[in-house]
Scaffold this active site. Structure first.
Site, PDB file in Angstrom:
ATOM      1  N   SER A 139       8.001  -5.559  14.683  1.00 18.52           N
ATOM      2  CA  SER A 139       7.466  -4.801  15.584  1.00 18.52           C
ATOM      3  C   SER A 139       6.821  -5.454  16.862  1.00 18.52           C
ATOM      4  CB  SER A 139       6.254  -4.122  15.093  1.00 18.52           C
ATOM      5  OG  SER A 139       5.500  -3.251  15.855  1.00 18.52           O
ATOM      6  N   TYR A 152      -1.746  -5.294  10.705  1.00 20.32           N
ATOM      7  CA  TYR A 152      -0.619  -4.705  10.909  1.00 20.32           C
ATOM      8  C   TYR A 152       0.231  -5.609  11.956  1.00 20.32           C
ATOM      9  CZ  TYR A 152       3.720  -1.873  12.372  1.00 20.32           C
ATOM     10  OH  TYR A 152       4.866  -1.329  12.311  1.00 20.32           O
TER      11      TYR A 152
END
Length: 249
Positions: A139, A152
């Site tokens: 990501s 995350y």
């Protein structure tokens, strides 16, 4: 070398929705045999046309017993693995000081530790391919603060770095390892963010293409990296971000 995945044996984790589902669909269309792993693979019934090349296995990759079952299934049915897509991931969005220890440990177990151990265990089958490709779904949060919660981003940063290490270490076995880093993509995981008008406005303002991405736009890159056509591409982290990463003013 053709623009297809004919005769390729591919494993896609988390392949029942969002980006994972789009990857599964495209792999099947390109001729691959695809094993989809998810907690509940029944949800893909009706989403995919009946295909003799689609196989499913229910389980949680953070469970050591399930990882062993998965390893045994690939050994018994294929004996090799041409493509591994580490796509499973989840998130809990909070300010850093608001996380409970159990919450960020869960994110690491799901996003990082499970995929790391699966990748390690499947090395012999990737080696047996003779020309394997590992694609890790990371990501842009692994490189930038996108207000998605520090744990995350930490897991995704680690995935990007693991990609680099394995690309160098496994090159002698003709195993390519790359990562793909999406920006905001229209998936079930991003619904809480994209349905917030204020957050969506900020996201679009940061994105030159002035829209969020679609799962199929990530899947197309993953499919290319899985092909023999991408045989000299390894160790790369490629963003699918609508130009967000290069936007200044």
């Amino acid at each position: 070398m053709m623009w297809n995945l004919q005769n390729k044996k591919a494993l896609v984790t988390g392949g029942t929705k969002g980006i994972g589902l789009a990857i599964t669909k495209e792999f099947l269309e390109l001729g691959a045999e695809v094993l989809v792993v998810a907690r509940d693979t029944k949800v893909i019934q009706g989403k995919l046309k009946n295909s003799a090349n689609l196989f499913t296995m229910d389980g949680d990759i953070s469970d050591a017993a399930f990882r062993l079952q998965l390893q045994n299934k690939i050994a018994e049915n294929w004996g090799k693995l041409d493509v591994l897509v580490n796509n499973v991931g989840t998130n809990i969005r909070k300010k850093f000081v608001d996380y409970e220890e159990a919450e960020y440990r869960k994110l690491f177990e799901t996003n990082l530790f499970g995929m790391t151990e699966i990748t390690r265990r499947l090395f012999p089958f990737l080696k047996n391919s003779g020309a394997a490709s590992v694609i890790n779904i990371a990501s842009v949060a692994g490189k930038l603060d996108v207000q998605s919660g520090p744990p995350y981003g930490m897991t995704k940063a680690a995935i990007i770095q693991l990609t680099r290490h394995l690309a160098a270490e496994w090159a002698e076995f003709n195993i390519r390892v790359n990562s793909v880093s999406p920006w905001y993509i229209d998936t079930p995981l991003t619904v809480p963010v994209l349905t917030n008008p204020e957050r969506l406005e900020k996201i679009l303002a940061r994105t030159p293409m002035n829209r969020v991405g679609q799962p199929e736009e990530v899947a197309s890159l993953v499919s290319f990296l899985a092909m023999d056509k991408a045989s000299y591409i390894t160790g790369q982290d490629i963003a699918v971000d609508g130009g967000m990463g290069v936007k200044g003013l």
